[in-house]
Design a protein around this motif. Structure first.
Motif, PDB file in Angstrom:
ATOM      1  N   VAL A  66       0.227   2.355   2.161  1.00  0.00           N
ATOM      2  CA  VAL A  66       1.226   2.702   1.136  1.00  0.00           C
ATOM      3  C   VAL A  66       0.785   3.991   0.456  1.00  0.00           C
ATOM      4  N   GLN A  87       4.224   2.896   4.706  1.00  0.00           N
ATOM      5  CA  GLN A  87       5.240   2.877   3.639  1.00  0.00           C
ATOM      6  C   GLN A  87       5.033   4.115   2.780  1.00  0.00           C
ATOM      7  N   TRP A 112       8.143   3.076   7.005  1.00  0.00           N
ATOM      8  CA  TRP A 112       8.907   2.383   5.970  1.00  0.00           C
ATOM      9  C   TRP A 112       9.151   3.414   4.867  1.00  0.00           C
ATOM     10  N   ALA A 114      10.468   4.581   1.230  1.00  0.00           N
ATOM     11  CA  ALA A 114      10.733   3.978  -0.078  1.00  0.00           C
ATOM     12  C   ALA A 114      11.245   5.061  -1.025  1.00  0.00           C
ATOM     13  N   LEU A 135      12.351   0.409   2.012  1.00  0.00           N
ATOM     14  CA  LEU A 135      11.913  -0.434   0.902  1.00  0.00           C
ATOM     15  C   LEU A 135      12.627   0.034  -0.357  1.00  0.00           C
TER      16      LEU A 135
END
Ligand SMILES: O=C(O)c1ccccc1NCC(=O)[C@H](O)[C@H](O)COP(=O)(O)O
Length: 218
Positions: A66, A87, A112, A114, A135
């Motif tokens: 992340v 992410q 992913w 976001a 996300l």
């Protein structure tokens, strides 16, 4: 048994892990993904050594890096540790060349995205061609994530239905007391928990983790 209105296929990501003992418990309880935040400004940022150790021990397929607005070189470096999914939090006006670079490095299936979507803004549709997973986190003016605030669960349901060819992950302020309601209202197939199961940033509270999975019938 999961509560009757809950999707039995629901996947849970436990984010903000820095210690193996927390990841181990999350996995034992049934976590589908383990998030390791490498964004240096996060109070839950793992060091490279911690991230490496977690990547060694968390089963393949479950390791999520992340970060925020990751540089291409940095992303290649993190990918070397063995993460399975990436992410990346970004602003809605992130440039297309950056999105293309991220997709080129890790692949559309592993990326992913976001996007930080201010209230009242339309969903940034142009992002959809770059990642298979989106996300949707609660908006916070000064943060990209980990705010502990809940988002708009009805709007999440709208977007997830409108763009049903993508996988939508619900994030923001989920905890043992609200997770079943959040999943029911949003229809989320994947939900992300972080500060709602912590004792302090980066350290998970084992009682809260157990309570969360118990609420989900696991
Ligand atoms: O959690 C952080 O500190 C963070 C900082 C910068 C970018 C992303 C971050 N977290 C990403 C996550 O996936 C969190 O789980 C998500 O934001 C939800 O957090 P919370 O509201 O605490 O449940």
């Amino acid at each position: 048994m999961p509560p009757p209105h809950l999707n039995s296929e629901l996947k849970i990501k436990v984010c903000g892990l820095t210690r193996w003992e927390d990841a181990e418990l999350a996995l034992e309880l049934g976590a589908d993904y383990c998030g390791v935040i490498v964004y240096p400004k996060s109070p839950r940022a793992a060091t490279r050594q911690q991230a490496w150790e977690l990547c060694q021990r968390i089963p393949a397929g479950k390791r999520v890096m992340v970060d925020v607005n990751t540089g291409a070189d940095e992303l290649e470096n993190w990918a070397d540790l063995g993460f399975d999914h990436f992410q990346i939090h970004c602003d809605i006006d992130v440039n297309l060349a950056t999105l293309a670079a991220w997709r080129g490095i890790v692949g559309k299936e592993q990326l992913w995205l976001a996007p930080k979507i201010p209230p009242g803004e339309a969903f940034p549709q142009t992002m959809l061609e770059f990642a298979d997973t989106i996300l949707v986190d609660a908006y916070h003016a000064d943060k990209y994530g980990g705010s502990g605030q809940t988002g708009n669960w009805e709007l999440f349901a709208e977007w997830a239905t409108l763009y049903a060819h993508k996988r939508f992950v619900l994030a923001g302020g989920l905890n043992p007391d609200n997770v079943t309601e959040a999943v029911r209202v949003s229809g989320a197939e994947t939900a992300d928990v972080n500060s709602g199961v912590e004792s302090q940033p980066g350290i998970k509270d084992h009682a809260k983790l157990r309570a969360l999975f118990a609420a989900l019938g696991r």
